[in-house]
Design a protein around this motif. Structure first.
Motif, PDB file in Angstrom:
ATOM      1  N   ALA A  73      39.194 -44.609  35.902  1.00 49.18           N
ATOM      2  CA  ALA A  73      39.720 -43.437  35.212  1.00 49.18           C
ATOM      3  C   ALA A  73      38.777 -42.253  35.414  1.00 49.18           C
ATOM      4  O   ALA A  73      37.586 -42.434  35.687  1.00 49.18           O
ATOM      5  N   GLU A  74      39.341 -41.060  35.307  1.00 50.42           N
ATOM      6  CA  GLU A  74      38.506 -39.857  35.397  1.00 50.42           C
ATOM      7  C   GLU A  74      37.774 -39.651  34.080  1.00 50.42           C
ATOM      8  O   GLU A  74      38.323 -39.874  33.004  1.00 50.42           O
ATOM      9  N   HIS A  75      36.539 -39.185  34.184  1.00 52.95           N
ATOM     10  CA  HIS A  75      35.721 -38.989  32.990  1.00 52.95           C
ATOM     11  C   HIS A  75      35.243 -37.551  32.901  1.00 52.95           C
ATOM     12  O   HIS A  75      34.879 -36.931  33.901  1.00 52.95           O
ATOM     13  N   THR A  76      35.261 -37.040  31.684  1.00 50.42           N
ATOM     14  CA  THR A  76      34.726 -35.717  31.402  1.00 50.42           C
ATOM     15  C   THR A  76      33.305 -35.870  30.877  1.00 50.42           C
ATOM     16  O   THR A  76      32.836 -36.985  30.619  1.00 50.42           O
ATOM     17  N   VAL A  77      32.636 -34.726  30.693  1.00 45.75           N
ATOM     18  CA  VAL A  77      31.297 -34.773  30.111  1.00 45.75           C
ATOM     19  C   VAL A  77      31.352 -35.414  28.731  1.00 45.75           C
ATOM     20  O   VAL A  77      30.498 -36.228  28.367  1.00 45.75           O
ATOM     21  N   GLY A  78      32.379 -35.062  27.971  1.00 44.42           N
ATOM     22  CA  GLY A  78      32.517 -35.620  26.618  1.00 44.42           C
ATOM     23  C   GLY A  78      32.696 -37.126  26.629  1.00 44.42           C
ATOM     24  O   GLY A  78      32.082 -37.844  25.835  1.00 44.42           O
ATOM     25  N   SER A  79      33.543 -37.637  27.535  1.00 46.13           N
ATOM     26  CA  SER A  79      33.776 -39.084  27.579  1.00 46.13           C
ATOM     27  C   SER A  79      32.542 -39.820  28.082  1.00 46.13           C
ATOM     28  O   SER A  79      32.277 -40.951  27.661  1.00 46.13           O
ATOM     29  N   ILE A  80      31.773 -39.191  28.969  1.00 44.64           N
ATOM     30  CA  ILE A  80      30.536 -39.807  29.450  1.00 44.64           C
ATOM     31  C   ILE A  80      29.519 -39.905  28.316  1.00 44.64           C
ATOM     32  O   ILE A  80      28.844 -40.927  28.148  1.00 44.64           O
ATOM     33  N   ILE A  81      29.409 -38.851  27.531  1.00 45.79           N
ATOM     34  CA  ILE A  81      28.488 -38.866  26.387  1.00 45.79           C
ATOM     35  C   ILE A  81      28.889 -39.955  25.398  1.00 45.79           C
ATOM     36  O   ILE A  81      28.046 -40.720  24.902  1.00 45.79           O
ATOM     37  N   LYS A  82      30.194 -40.061  25.113  1.00 48.20           N
ATOM     38  CA  LYS A  82      30.669 -41.109  24.207  1.00 48.20           C
ATOM     39  C   LYS A  82      30.389 -42.490  24.781  1.00 48.20           C
ATOM     40  O   LYS A  82      30.078 -43.427  24.041  1.00 48.20           O
ATOM     41  N   SER A  83      30.503 -42.605  26.107  1.00 48.60           N
ATOM     42  CA  SER A  83      30.196 -43.888  26.742  1.00 48.60           C
ATOM     43  C   SER A  83      28.750 -44.284  26.483  1.00 48.60           C
ATOM     44  O   SER A  83      28.454 -45.441  26.150  1.00 48.60           O
ATOM     45  N   PHE A  84      27.837 -43.330  26.640  1.00 49.90           N
ATOM     46  CA  PHE A  84      26.418 -43.628  26.457  1.00 49.90           C
ATOM     47  C   PHE A  84      26.088 -43.910  24.990  1.00 49.90           C
ATOM     48  O   PHE A  84      25.201 -44.714  24.689  1.00 49.90           O
ATOM     49  N   LEU A  85      26.797 -43.267  24.078  1.00 44.26           N
ATOM     50  CA  LEU A  85      26.554 -43.476  22.652  1.00 44.26           C
ATOM     51  C   LEU A  85      27.265 -44.722  22.117  1.00 44.26           C
ATOM     52  O   LEU A  85      26.997 -45.142  20.993  1.00 44.26           O
ATOM     53  N   LEU A  86      28.189 -45.288  22.935  1.00 40.84           N
ATOM     54  CA  LEU A  86      29.059 -46.374  22.477  1.00 40.84           C
ATOM     55  C   LEU A  86      29.886 -45.931  21.277  1.00 40.84           C
ATOM     56  O   LEU A  86      30.058 -46.664  20.299  1.00 40.84           O
ATOM     57  N   TRP A  87      30.379 -44.719  21.395  1.00 43.19           N
ATOM     58  CA  TRP A  87      31.247 -44.160  20.357  1.00 43.19           C
ATOM     59  C   TRP A  87      32.702 -44.417  20.753  1.00 43.19           C
ATOM     60  O   TRP A  87      33.064 -44.302  21.914  1.00 43.19           O
ATOM     61  N   PRO A  88      33.573 -44.774  19.816  1.00 40.16           N
ATOM     62  CA  PRO A  88      34.978 -45.044  20.167  1.00 40.16           C
ATOM     63  C   PRO A  88      35.649 -43.829  20.795  1.00 40.16           C
ATOM     64  O   PRO A  88      35.449 -42.699  20.360  1.00 40.16           O
ATOM     65  N   ASP A  89      36.428 -44.086  21.835  1.00 45.63           N
ATOM     66  CA  ASP A  89      37.094 -43.020  22.573  1.00 45.63           C
ATOM     67  C   ASP A  89      38.498 -43.487  22.934  1.00 45.63           C
ATOM     68  O   ASP A  89      38.808 -44.684  22.857  1.00 45.63           O
ATOM     69  N   ALA A  90      39.336 -42.533  23.332  1.00 42.45           N
ATOM     70  CA  ALA A  90      40.710 -42.866  23.709  1.00 42.45           C
ATOM     71  C   ALA A  90      40.762 -43.649  25.009  1.00 42.45           C
ATOM     72  O   ALA A  90      41.754 -44.327  25.286  1.00 42.45           O
TER      73      ALA A  90
END
Length: 369
Positions: A115-132
Protein backbone atom coordinates in the motif's frame (compact mmCIF):
# COMPACT_ATOMS: atom_id res chain seq x y z
CA UNK A 1 -6.29 -20.90 47.24
CA UNK A 2 -3.08 -22.84 46.48
CA UNK A 3 -0.02 -20.67 46.03
CA UNK A 4 2.54 -21.71 43.41
CA UNK A 5 5.10 -19.14 44.47
CA UNK A 6 7.51 -21.86 45.64
CA UNK A 7 6.47 -24.46 43.05
CA UNK A 8 6.37 -22.70 39.68
CA UNK A 9 9.63 -22.40 37.74
CA UNK A 10 11.06 -18.90 37.46
CA UNK A 11 11.24 -19.25 33.69
CA UNK A 12 8.71 -21.14 31.59
CA UNK A 13 10.85 -22.85 28.98
CA UNK A 14 7.86 -24.64 27.48
CA UNK A 15 6.07 -21.35 26.84
CA UNK A 16 9.17 -19.94 25.19
CA UNK A 17 9.25 -23.00 22.93
CA UNK A 18 5.55 -22.51 22.14
CA UNK A 19 6.31 -18.92 21.15
CA UNK A 20 8.92 -20.19 18.72
CA UNK A 21 6.38 -22.57 17.21
CA UNK A 22 3.88 -19.73 16.79
CA UNK A 23 6.49 -17.60 14.98
CA UNK A 24 7.40 -20.49 12.70
CA UNK A 25 3.73 -20.97 11.79
CA UNK A 26 3.49 -17.33 10.68
CA UNK A 27 6.71 -17.58 8.65
CA UNK A 28 5.52 -20.75 6.90
CA UNK A 29 2.19 -19.07 6.17
CA UNK A 30 3.91 -16.20 4.37
CA UNK A 31 6.31 -18.59 2.63
CA UNK A 32 3.32 -20.65 1.46
CA UNK A 33 1.71 -17.51 0.08
CA UNK A 34 4.90 -16.44 -1.69
CA UNK A 35 5.41 -19.87 -3.23
CA UNK A 36 1.81 -19.96 -4.48
CA UNK A 37 2.00 -16.44 -5.95
CA UNK A 38 5.24 -17.17 -7.77
CA UNK A 39 4.32 -20.52 -9.26
CA UNK A 40 0.72 -21.38 -8.51
CA UNK A 41 1.83 -24.70 -7.03
CA UNK A 42 3.48 -25.40 -3.71
CA UNK A 43 5.59 -28.07 -2.09
CA UNK A 44 4.39 -26.75 1.25
CA UNK A 45 1.15 -28.52 2.27
CA UNK A 46 -2.15 -26.68 2.49
CA UNK A 47 -1.82 -27.02 6.25
CA UNK A 48 0.38 -23.92 6.23
CA UNK A 49 -2.30 -21.79 4.58
CA UNK A 50 -3.63 -21.45 8.14
CA UNK A 51 -0.27 -20.51 9.63
CA UNK A 52 -1.58 -17.03 10.43
CA UNK A 53 -3.20 -18.53 13.54
CA UNK A 54 0.24 -18.42 15.11
CA UNK A 55 -0.83 -14.85 15.92
CA UNK A 56 -3.66 -16.22 18.06
CA UNK A 57 -1.10 -18.19 20.04
CA UNK A 58 1.04 -15.06 20.43
CA UNK A 59 -1.86 -13.14 21.94
CA UNK A 60 -2.79 -15.94 24.34
CA UNK A 61 0.85 -16.32 25.41
CA UNK A 62 1.14 -12.57 26.03
CA UNK A 63 -1.90 -12.58 28.29
CA UNK A 64 -0.57 -15.60 30.17
CA UNK A 65 2.93 -14.21 30.69
CA UNK A 66 1.73 -10.80 31.87
CA UNK A 67 -0.21 -12.35 34.75
CA UNK A 68 2.58 -14.82 35.47
CA UNK A 69 5.35 -12.21 35.80
CA UNK A 70 3.29 -9.73 37.83
CA UNK A 71 1.59 -12.19 40.19
CA UNK A 72 3.35 -10.97 43.33
CA UNK A 73 3.42 -7.24 42.53
CA UNK A 74 1.66 -4.68 44.70
CA UNK A 75 -0.65 -2.04 43.22
CA UNK A 76 1.23 1.24 42.80
CA UNK A 77 2.05 3.85 40.18
CA UNK A 78 5.66 2.64 40.19
CA UNK A 79 4.54 -0.92 39.53
CA UNK A 80 2.46 0.08 36.51
CA UNK A 81 5.03 2.51 35.16
CA UNK A 82 7.89 0.03 35.40
CA UNK A 83 5.77 -2.72 33.86
CA UNK A 84 4.85 -0.56 30.88
CA UNK A 85 8.41 0.69 30.46
CA UNK A 86 9.69 -2.91 30.49
CA UNK A 87 7.23 -3.96 27.80
CA UNK A 88 7.68 -0.88 25.60
CA UNK A 89 11.48 -1.11 25.78
CA UNK A 90 11.18 -4.76 24.77
CA UNK A 91 8.94 -4.10 21.76
CA UNK A 92 10.06 -0.81 20.20
CA UNK A 93 13.89 -0.77 19.80
CA UNK A 94 14.33 -3.84 17.58
CA UNK A 95 11.05 -3.04 15.81
CA UNK A 96 12.30 0.44 14.95
CA UNK A 97 15.48 -1.03 13.47
CA UNK A 98 13.46 -3.45 11.32
CA UNK A 99 11.10 -0.67 10.24
CA UNK A 100 14.03 1.59 9.33
CA UNK A 101 15.55 -1.24 7.29
CA UNK A 102 12.25 -1.68 5.47
CA UNK A 103 12.05 2.06 4.84
CA UNK A 104 15.53 2.00 3.34
CA UNK A 105 14.78 -0.97 1.09
CA UNK A 106 11.45 0.58 0.10
CA UNK A 107 13.25 3.60 -1.36
CA UNK A 108 14.91 1.18 -3.81
CA UNK A 109 12.05 -1.30 -4.30
CA UNK A 110 8.74 0.52 -3.68
CA UNK A 111 6.83 -2.59 -4.80
CA UNK A 112 7.78 -4.30 -1.52
CA UNK A 113 4.95 -2.46 0.21
CA UNK A 114 1.41 -3.48 -0.60
CA UNK A 115 0.00 0.00 0.00
CA UNK A 116 1.04 3.61 -0.47
CA UNK A 117 2.12 5.38 2.69
CA UNK A 118 2.05 9.03 3.65
CA UNK A 119 4.26 10.75 6.19
CA UNK A 120 1.41 10.47 8.68
CA UNK A 121 0.93 6.73 8.15
CA UNK A 122 4.69 6.15 8.43
CA UNK A 123 4.79 8.01 11.74
CA UNK A 124 1.85 5.96 13.02
CA UNK A 125 3.65 2.82 11.89
CA UNK A 126 6.70 3.73 13.96
CA UNK A 127 4.58 4.65 16.99
CA UNK A 128 2.43 1.49 16.62
CA UNK A 129 -0.60 3.73 16.70
CA UNK A 130 -3.85 2.33 15.21
CA UNK A 131 -4.43 3.45 11.63
CA UNK A 132 -6.91 2.79 8.84
CA UNK A 133 -4.23 0.86 6.95
CA UNK A 134 -1.63 -1.66 7.98
CA UNK A 135 1.78 -0.50 9.24
CA UNK A 136 4.67 -0.39 6.78
CA UNK A 137 5.96 -3.60 8.32
CA UNK A 138 2.63 -5.34 7.96
CA UNK A 139 3.13 -7.93 10.72
CA UNK A 140 3.41 -5.01 13.16
CA UNK A 141 -0.40 -4.80 13.26
CA UNK A 142 -0.12 -7.42 15.98
CA UNK A 143 2.28 -5.18 17.92
CA UNK A 144 -0.35 -2.44 17.88
CA UNK A 145 -2.61 -4.89 19.73
CA UNK A 146 0.23 -5.89 22.04
CA UNK A 147 1.01 -2.32 23.09
CA UNK A 148 -2.65 -1.60 23.70
CA UNK A 149 -2.95 -4.71 25.86
CA UNK A 150 0.13 -3.70 27.85
CA UNK A 151 -1.44 -0.31 28.48
CA UNK A 152 -4.67 -1.93 29.67
CA UNK A 153 -2.77 -4.35 31.87
CA UNK A 154 -0.67 -1.52 33.34
CA UNK A 155 -3.96 0.02 34.46
CA UNK A 156 -5.17 -3.31 35.86
CA UNK A 157 -2.00 -3.47 37.98
CA UNK A 158 -3.42 -0.62 40.07
CA UNK A 159 -5.95 -3.17 41.35
CA UNK A 160 -4.96 -5.35 44.35
CA UNK A 161 -3.90 -8.82 43.28
CA UNK A 162 -6.96 -10.53 44.77
CA UNK A 163 -9.22 -8.40 42.54
CA UNK A 164 -7.21 -8.57 39.32
CA UNK A 165 -9.11 -11.54 37.92
CA UNK A 166 -12.32 -9.56 38.38
CA UNK A 167 -10.71 -6.58 36.62
CA UNK A 168 -9.63 -8.81 33.71
CA UNK A 169 -13.13 -10.26 33.43
CA UNK A 170 -14.63 -6.77 33.53
CA UNK A 171 -12.35 -5.66 30.69
CA UNK A 172 -13.22 -8.85 28.77
CA UNK A 173 -16.92 -8.10 29.09
CA UNK A 174 -16.33 -4.51 28.01
CA UNK A 175 -14.53 -5.64 24.84
CA UNK A 176 -17.06 -8.37 24.03
CA UNK A 177 -20.06 -6.07 24.58
CA UNK A 178 -18.58 -3.27 22.48
CA UNK A 179 -17.70 -5.71 19.72
CA UNK A 180 -21.22 -7.12 19.77
CA UNK A 181 -22.64 -3.60 19.41
CA UNK A 182 -20.47 -2.98 16.36
CA UNK A 183 -18.36 -0.27 17.98
CA UNK A 184 -15.20 -1.75 16.43
CA UNK A 185 -16.05 -0.27 13.03
CA UNK A 186 -16.27 3.40 13.93
CA UNK A 187 -12.59 4.46 13.97
CA UNK A 188 -9.10 2.86 13.94
CA UNK A 189 -8.79 3.48 17.68
CA UNK A 190 -12.15 1.93 18.55
CA UNK A 191 -11.49 -0.88 16.10
CA UNK A 192 -8.49 -1.70 18.27
CA UNK A 193 -10.27 -1.30 21.61
CA UNK A 194 -13.23 -3.50 20.67
CA UNK A 195 -11.46 -5.98 18.40
CA UNK A 196 -12.49 -9.54 19.21
CA UNK A 197 -8.85 -10.66 19.12
CA UNK A 198 -8.37 -8.73 22.36
CA UNK A 199 -10.32 -11.51 24.02
CA UNK A 200 -7.39 -13.86 23.35
CA UNK A 201 -5.23 -11.80 25.71
CA UNK A 202 -7.98 -12.30 28.29
CA UNK A 203 -8.02 -16.04 27.70
CA UNK A 204 -4.29 -16.22 28.32
CA UNK A 205 -4.53 -14.03 31.41
CA UNK A 206 -7.35 -16.14 32.88
CA UNK A 207 -5.39 -19.33 32.16
CA UNK A 208 -2.39 -17.87 34.02
CA UNK A 209 -4.55 -16.90 36.98
CA UNK A 210 -5.77 -20.49 37.31
CA UNK A 211 -2.22 -21.76 36.86
CA UNK A 212 -0.90 -19.58 39.69
CA UNK A 213 -3.92 -19.85 41.97
CA UNK A 214 -4.64 -23.57 41.59
CA UNK A 215 -1.17 -25.01 41.28
CA UNK A 216 -1.41 -26.01 37.62
CA UNK A 217 -3.79 -28.88 38.29
CA UNK A 218 -4.82 -31.19 35.43
CA UNK A 219 -2.04 -29.89 33.19
CA UNK A 220 -1.81 -32.99 31.01
CA UNK A 221 -5.57 -33.08 30.56
CA UNK A 222 -5.65 -29.40 29.59
CA UNK A 223 -2.82 -29.92 27.10
CA UNK A 224 -4.53 -32.90 25.47
CA UNK A 225 -7.86 -31.06 25.25
CA UNK A 226 -6.12 -28.01 23.79
CA UNK A 227 -4.31 -30.06 21.14
CA UNK A 228 -7.51 -31.89 20.21
CA UNK A 229 -9.34 -28.58 19.93
CA UNK A 230 -6.55 -27.06 17.85
CA UNK A 231 -6.47 -30.03 15.43
CA UNK A 232 -10.27 -30.02 15.19
CA UNK A 233 -10.25 -26.31 14.37
CA UNK A 234 -7.65 -26.93 11.66
CA UNK A 235 -9.70 -29.77 10.15
CA UNK A 236 -12.85 -27.67 10.22
CA UNK A 237 -11.17 -24.65 8.69
CA UNK A 238 -9.44 -26.61 5.94
CA UNK A 239 -12.18 -29.08 5.14
CA UNK A 240 -15.52 -27.45 5.85
CA UNK A 241 -15.12 -23.68 5.68
CA UNK A 242 -13.89 -23.49 2.10
CA UNK A 243 -10.51 -22.42 3.51
CA UNK A 244 -11.86 -18.88 3.88
CA UNK A 245 -10.34 -16.59 6.48
CA UNK A 246 -12.39 -16.89 9.66
CA UNK A 247 -13.65 -13.72 11.30
CA UNK A 248 -11.79 -12.48 14.36
CA UNK A 249 -14.72 -13.63 16.48
CA UNK A 250 -14.47 -17.14 15.02
CA UNK A 251 -10.71 -17.21 15.57
CA UNK A 252 -11.25 -16.66 19.29
CA UNK A 253 -13.48 -19.75 19.45
CA UNK A 254 -11.53 -21.89 17.00
CA UNK A 255 -7.96 -21.14 18.05
CA UNK A 256 -7.94 -18.78 21.05
CA UNK A 257 -9.65 -21.17 23.46
CA UNK A 258 -7.60 -24.25 22.48
CA UNK A 259 -4.50 -22.03 22.57
CA UNK A 260 -5.27 -21.09 26.18
CA UNK A 261 -5.58 -24.78 27.13
CA UNK A 262 -2.30 -25.58 25.35
CA UNK A 263 -0.49 -22.71 27.06
CA UNK A 264 -1.84 -23.65 30.48
CA UNK A 265 -1.04 -27.30 29.90
CA UNK A 266 2.56 -26.72 28.81
CA UNK A 267 3.20 -24.47 31.82
CA UNK A 268 1.60 -26.98 34.20
CA UNK A 269 3.51 -30.03 32.96
CA UNK A 270 6.77 -28.06 33.17
CA UNK A 271 6.05 -27.37 36.83
CA UNK A 272 6.03 -31.14 37.26
CA UNK A 273 9.33 -31.62 35.49
CA UNK A 274 8.26 -32.23 31.88
CA UNK A 275 10.32 -29.77 29.85
CA UNK A 276 10.55 -29.63 26.06
CA UNK A 277 14.00 -30.02 24.44
CA UNK A 278 16.44 -27.18 25.08
CA UNK A 279 16.77 -26.37 21.38
CA UNK A 280 13.06 -25.51 21.20
CA UNK A 281 13.48 -22.93 23.96
CA UNK A 282 16.54 -21.50 22.20
CA UNK A 283 14.55 -21.20 18.98
CA UNK A 284 11.83 -19.47 20.97
CA UNK A 285 14.38 -16.87 22.06
CA UNK A 286 14.81 -15.92 18.40
CA UNK A 287 11.07 -15.76 17.73
CA UNK A 288 10.64 -11.97 17.92
CA UNK A 289 13.57 -11.35 15.58
CA UNK A 290 12.21 -14.02 13.24
CA UNK A 291 8.73 -12.55 13.34
CA UNK A 292 9.89 -9.02 12.58
CA UNK A 293 12.50 -9.81 9.94
CA UNK A 294 10.99 -12.61 7.89
CA UNK A 295 8.72 -10.52 5.64
CA UNK A 296 11.59 -8.26 4.59
CA UNK A 297 13.79 -11.29 3.90
CA UNK A 298 11.04 -13.12 2.03
CA UNK A 299 10.38 -10.03 -0.08
CA UNK A 300 14.01 -9.68 -1.15
CA UNK A 301 14.64 -13.41 -1.61
CA UNK A 302 11.32 -13.78 -3.45
CA UNK A 303 12.39 -11.20 -6.03
CA UNK A 304 15.63 -13.10 -6.58
CA UNK A 305 13.75 -16.39 -6.88
CA UNK A 306 11.32 -14.88 -9.38
CA UNK A 307 14.20 -13.91 -11.68
CA UNK A 308 15.72 -17.42 -11.74
CA UNK A 309 12.59 -19.56 -11.40
CA UNK A 310 11.77 -22.19 -14.03
CA UNK A 311 8.70 -24.17 -14.96
CA UNK A 312 8.25 -27.16 -12.68
CA UNK A 313 8.86 -27.90 -9.04
CA UNK A 314 12.63 -28.39 -9.02
CA UNK A 315 13.38 -24.78 -8.10
CA UNK A 316 10.67 -24.94 -5.39
CA UNK A 317 12.40 -27.94 -3.81
CA UNK A 318 15.60 -25.90 -3.62
CA UNK A 319 14.27 -22.40 -2.93
CA UNK A 320 11.70 -23.07 -0.19
CA UNK A 321 14.00 -24.90 2.26
CA UNK A 322 16.83 -22.47 1.45
CA UNK A 323 14.69 -19.39 2.10
CA UNK A 324 13.36 -20.85 5.35
CA UNK A 325 16.89 -21.70 6.49
CA UNK A 326 18.12 -18.18 5.64
CA UNK A 327 15.23 -16.63 7.60
CA UNK A 328 16.00 -18.76 10.68
CA UNK A 329 19.75 -18.12 10.55
CA UNK A 330 19.10 -14.40 10.07
CA UNK A 331 16.83 -14.38 13.13
CA UNK A 332 19.60 -15.98 15.20
CA UNK A 333 22.13 -13.38 14.03
CA UNK A 334 19.71 -10.49 14.64
CA UNK A 335 18.91 -11.82 18.11
CA UNK A 336 22.53 -12.39 19.06
CA UNK A 337 24.06 -9.18 17.74
CA UNK A 338 21.15 -6.72 17.89
CA UNK A 339 18.12 -7.77 19.89
CA UNK A 340 19.96 -9.24 22.88
CA UNK A 341 22.23 -6.18 23.34
CA UNK A 342 19.16 -3.96 23.10
CA UNK A 343 17.43 -6.07 25.77
CA UNK A 344 20.44 -5.74 28.06
CA UNK A 345 20.61 -1.99 27.47
CA UNK A 346 16.91 -1.61 28.25
CA UNK A 347 17.37 -3.59 31.47
CA UNK A 348 20.23 -1.33 32.54
CA UNK A 349 18.16 1.78 31.84
CA UNK A 350 15.23 0.25 33.72
CA UNK A 351 17.42 -0.28 36.79
CA UNK A 352 18.48 3.37 36.68
CA UNK A 353 14.97 4.73 36.26
CA UNK A 354 13.28 2.51 38.82
CA UNK A 355 15.30 2.28 42.01
CA UNK A 356 14.93 -0.11 43.68
CA UNK A 357 13.56 -2.11 40.73
CA UNK A 358 10.72 -4.56 41.03
CA UNK A 359 11.77 -8.16 41.57
CA UNK A 360 13.16 -9.09 38.15
CA UNK A 361 11.56 -12.01 36.38
CA UNK A 362 13.58 -14.13 33.93
CA UNK A 363 10.59 -14.69 31.64
CA UNK A 364 10.54 -10.98 30.79
CA UNK A 365 13.93 -11.26 29.12
CA UNK A 366 12.54 -12.90 26.03
CA UNK A 367 8.80 -12.53 26.07
CA UNK A 368 7.50 -11.63 22.64
CA UNK A 369 5.24 -10.53 21.16
Amino acid sequence: MISTQNLAPTRLSNIQALRGGAALLVVLFHLYQMEFELGGATILPNFFSLGYVGVDLFFVISGFIMVYVTWDTRPALKTSAEFFFARASRIYPIYWLMALALLAVWTIYPSLLSAEHTVGSIIKSFLLWPDAQLPMLTVAWTLVHEMYFYLVFAIILFVPNKWRLAAILLWTGFVAFGNKLGLSGTSPELRLVFNALGLEFSLGAIAAWFFKARGGVAGSTALILGLIGWVAAYIYQLGYSGNAYPSFQDRVWLFGIPGAFITYGLAAIEMRGHVLPKWSETFGNWSYSLYLSHLLLLGVLGMIWQKVSRVGMIDNLIAVPLILAIAIVASWLIYKFTEKPLINGAKALRRKLFTPPLRPHPQEASSEE
